[in-house]
Motif scaffolding. Structure first.
Motif, PDB file in Angstrom:
ATOM      1  N   ARG A  98       0.819  -1.231   0.000  1.00 34.56           N
ATOM      2  CA  ARG A  98       0.000   0.000   0.000  1.00 34.56           C
ATOM      3  C   ARG A  98       0.848   1.274   0.000  1.00 34.56           C
ATOM      4  O   ARG A  98       1.522   1.524  -0.956  1.00 34.56           O
ATOM      5  CB  ARG A  98      -0.962  -0.018   1.181  1.00 34.56           C
ATOM      6  CG  ARG A  98      -2.151  -0.938   0.960  1.00 34.56           C
ATOM      7  CD  ARG A  98      -3.246  -0.577   1.942  1.00 34.56           C
ATOM      8  NE  ARG A  98      -4.340  -1.539   1.930  1.00 34.56           N
ATOM      9  CZ  ARG A  98      -5.215  -1.652   2.903  1.00 34.56           C
ATOM     10  NH1 ARG A  98      -5.137  -0.883   3.964  1.00 34.56           N
ATOM     11  NH2 ARG A  98      -6.170  -2.519   2.812  1.00 34.56           N
ATOM     12  N   SER A 229     -15.695   1.177  -2.034  1.00 33.34           N
ATOM     13  CA  SER A 229     -14.280   0.837  -2.172  1.00 33.34           C
ATOM     14  C   SER A 229     -13.929   0.226  -3.498  1.00 33.34           C
ATOM     15  O   SER A 229     -13.662   0.917  -4.453  1.00 33.34           O
ATOM     16  CB  SER A 229     -13.832  -0.085  -1.049  1.00 33.34           C
ATOM     17  OG  SER A 229     -13.845   0.632   0.142  1.00 33.34           O
ATOM     18  N   ASP A 259     -18.105   4.160   7.447  1.00 28.73           N
ATOM     19  CA  ASP A 259     -16.792   3.579   7.136  1.00 28.73           C
ATOM     20  C   ASP A 259     -16.442   4.060   5.734  1.00 28.73           C
ATOM     21  O   ASP A 259     -16.973   3.546   4.753  1.00 28.73           O
ATOM     22  CB  ASP A 259     -16.889   2.051   7.190  1.00 28.73           C
ATOM     23  CG  ASP A 259     -15.655   1.365   6.614  1.00 28.73           C
ATOM     24  OD1 ASP A 259     -14.636   2.051   6.383  1.00 28.73           O
ATOM     25  OD2 ASP A 259     -15.716   0.134   6.389  1.00 28.73           O
ATOM     26  N   SER A 293      -8.830   4.004   6.793  1.00 28.30           N
ATOM     27  CA  SER A 293      -7.484   3.427   6.860  1.00 28.30           C
ATOM     28  C   SER A 293      -6.411   4.496   6.926  1.00 28.30           C
ATOM     29  O   SER A 293      -6.568   5.578   6.370  1.00 28.30           O
ATOM     30  CB  SER A 293      -7.197   2.599   5.604  1.00 28.30           C
ATOM     31  OG  SER A 293      -7.878   1.388   5.623  1.00 28.30           O
ATOM     32  N   LYS A 296      -4.171   4.149   3.031  1.00 25.45           N
ATOM     33  CA  LYS A 296      -4.711   4.292   1.675  1.00 25.45           C
ATOM     34  C   LYS A 296      -4.409   5.726   1.222  1.00 25.45           C
ATOM     35  O   LYS A 296      -3.254   6.111   1.256  1.00 25.45           O
ATOM     36  CB  LYS A 296      -6.194   3.936   1.668  1.00 25.45           C
ATOM     37  CG  LYS A 296      -6.418   2.424   1.890  1.00 25.45           C
ATOM     38  CD  LYS A 296      -7.883   2.051   1.766  1.00 25.45           C
ATOM     39  CE  LYS A 296      -8.095   0.562   2.027  1.00 25.45           C
ATOM     40  NZ  LYS A 296      -9.545   0.264   2.121  1.00 25.45           N
TER      41      LYS A 296
HETATM   42  C1  LIG Z   1      -9.977  -0.855   2.957  1.00 24.03           C
HETATM   43  C2  LIG Z   1     -11.272  -0.827   3.662  1.00 24.03           C
HETATM   44  C3  LIG Z   1     -11.431  -1.453   4.899  1.00 24.03           C
HETATM   45  C4  LIG Z   1     -10.312  -2.223   5.545  1.00 24.03           C
HETATM   46  O1  LIG Z   1      -9.313  -1.344   5.951  1.00 24.03           O
HETATM   47  P1  LIG Z   1      -7.895  -1.937   6.459  1.00 24.03           P
HETATM   48  O2  LIG Z   1      -7.158  -0.716   6.902  1.00 24.03           O
HETATM   49  O3  LIG Z   1      -7.306  -2.626   5.302  1.00 24.03           O
HETATM   50  O4  LIG Z   1      -8.201  -2.859   7.585  1.00 24.03           O
HETATM   51  C5  LIG Z   1     -12.659  -1.397   5.513  1.00 24.03           C
HETATM   52  N1  LIG Z   1     -13.691  -0.739   4.938  1.00 24.03           N
HETATM   53  C6  LIG Z   1     -13.578  -0.103   3.745  1.00 24.03           C
HETATM   54  C7  LIG Z   1     -14.762   0.590   3.175  1.00 24.03           C
HETATM   55  C8  LIG Z   1     -12.364  -0.130   3.066  1.00 24.03           C
HETATM   56  O5  LIG Z   1     -12.230   0.469   1.880  1.00 24.03           O
END
Ligand SMILES: *Cc1c(COP(=O)(O)O)cnc(C)c1O
Length: 471
Positions: A98, A229, A259, A293, A296
């Motif tokens: 990443r 995502s 999220d 995250s 990202k």
């Molecule tokens: C990437 C992602 C996650 C997981 O995040 P990590 O940091 O990899 O554990 C959870 N929810 C969404 C919407 C994501 O895009």
């Protein structure tokens, strides 16, 4: 010769160790590693002979076994995590670690890691402090919430939030958002794990406010909205906005959690950000909690960031699960250093963002510079490099389906297939990873890190038709 003759032809361990000059100056520990490697190489050969594989006599000489064993021992001493050169054009590459860190961030981390620190010590009050106090003040400068908490990753953030607030109750989620993120993180499974009952509403392509309204009942404790995502919906679609859900949840006295996956903190122009929600926007629309995250679009270390109402964050901090999901000082130090880049207005220094924001003309110049450098190194005459237009992507489940105009070098070598070329570059030290598509191998230089031009040019100049051995 039959199998038993072949087996007898294998050298003894001591014989191989004798052949290994290098073993002489070794310490007891490193000699153990070497001896184990010799045993393993011999055992591997024995297994192949028993299985009836053709094993050349040259492979079983003491010298050949010694060579293999010493390479194996070296690999084991160095560990297997290695730097690679990512020229796939996928900026947040889930398989390639990443977000890379900028050297300026790592310098700040080093100073805190090679010394004792006030990780859990309050220097003003002269008493025990909390590790969670470190990052939050900085985060709240960037995201206008009341309180913040950083945990191991975003999956942990979601699990912690659901466990604290939705266990034993119902959690309402749109059918269009029951996603799976790479590596098997599935929203429905996390619900089960947390003890929350999932209540699905709407349809795959359309979920309206009314669907949520009808689903919320006396047992509902939370409305949960997840960023799509890694996929994109096109055509006849409809989803309910963060603001509408926040208002509904507030009216019903339940919690609204968003999220948002990526955690874009930079104020990018609309065209680049393309509707990617920012934590600040989502908090401003009234969400009680937002999580995302750290590695990202934020461009920091692996972490899960939670921002929201202070009474809710205070409850999360008391949940015993937090101890299992907590971050270490490496994460705290690198997150603070990364956030510092934003607060100083220097987010161009964050590798993920500089890769997203690089002008295509600059990427084109990189391609030309690398190609010119390869020519100066007098490569094999069968090598052809062509600078071509490419479409890079952000990756990591952010901005799915969106591409960024980019440039790359298409590599061809007379008599070699593109898959063997790919393999040869992957075998380089450091491995150079390109993109295979439509029978062509292309190295997209948007994802090149500063200072890698020399290594890339060297790897290309060493390519020659042959057995896939490079270097
Ligand atoms: C990437 C992602 C996650 C997981 O995040 P990590 O940091 O990899 O554990 C959870 N929810 C969404 C919407 C994501 O895009």
């Amino acid at each position: 010769m039959d199998v038993s003759d072949n087996l007898k032809g294998l050298p003894a361990v001591d014989q191989v160790l004798d052949a290994l000059e290098a073993s002489k100056g070794e310490t007891a520990q490193s000699r153990r590693v070497l001896t184990a490697a010799v045993r393993d190489v011999i055992a591997g050969l024995r297994k192949r002979i028993r299985a009836g594989d053709a094993v050349a006599k040259a492979e079983t000489s003491a010298k050949a076994v010694a060579r293999q064993a010493s390479a194996l021992a070296q690999r084991r001493r160095q560990g297997s995590l290695r730097p690679v050169i990512n020229l796939t054009g996928v900026i947040i590459h889930t398989n390639l670690g990443r977000a890379p860190m900028s050297p300026s961030v790592m310098k700040a981390v080093e100073r805190r890691m090679t010394s004792y620190s006030n990780l859990e010590y309050d220097l003003d009050q002269h008493k025990r402090g909390s590790r969670y106090d470190h990052v939050s003040e900085m985060l709240l400068q960037l995201v206008p919430g009341e309180a913040a908490l950083v945990v191991n990753n975003n999956a942990a953030a979601v699990l912690l939030i659901l466990t604290e607030f939705a266990a034993g109750g119902e959690c309402v989620v749109s059918r269009g958002e029951l996603i799976e993120i790479g590596g098997g993180f599935r929203i429905p499974d996390v619900m089960v794990q947390s003890g929350a009952r999932l209540v699905e509403v709407g349809t795959t392509n359309k979920t309206r406010l009314q669907d949520y309204e009808q689903a919320v009942g006396p047992d509902t404790s939370m409305i949960f909205k997840a960023h799509h995502s890694n996929f994109r919906m096109v055509g006849f679609t409809e989803e309910t906005s963060y603001a509408e859900l926040a208002e509904l949840a507030a009216g019903k006295g339940i919690i609204f959690t968003a999220d948002i996956g990526s955690g874009l903190l930079a104020e990018l122009d609309a065209e680049v950000a393309a509707g990617e929600p920012t934590p600040a926007q989502v908090i401003a629309s009234g969400a009680d909690l937002v999580c995302f995250s750290g590695d990202k679009l934020l461009g920091g270390p692996q972490a899960g960031v939670i921002v929201g109402k202070s009474d809710l964050v205070a409850r999360l901090k008391k949940n015993p699960l937090l101890r299992a999901l907590r971050v270490g000082k490496f994460t705290i130090a690198s997150m603070e250093a990364t956030l510092g880049r934003y607060l100083e207005g220097g987010f161009g220094d964050i590798p993920i963002l500089s890769a997203v924001l690089a002008d295509p003309k600059e990427v084109l110049r990189r391609c030309r510079r690398v190609a010119a450098r390869v020519r100066r190194l007098q490569p094999h005459e069968g090598l052809t490099l062509r600078v071509v237009r490419t479409a890079a992507e952000v990756g990591g489940g952010t901005l799915p389906g969106r591409t960024i105009p980019s440039f790359g070098i298409e590599v061809e070598l007379k008599g070699m297939s593109e898959t063997s070329l790919e393999e040869m570059l992957r075998g380089n030290d450091p491995p150079v990873l390109g993109r295979l598509a439509g029978g062509r191998l292309v190295l997209d230089l948007r994802t090149m890190m500063p200072g890698q031009e020399v290594e890339i040019a060297g790897a290309l100049a060493r390519l020659k038709p042959g057995d896939g051995q490079n270097g």
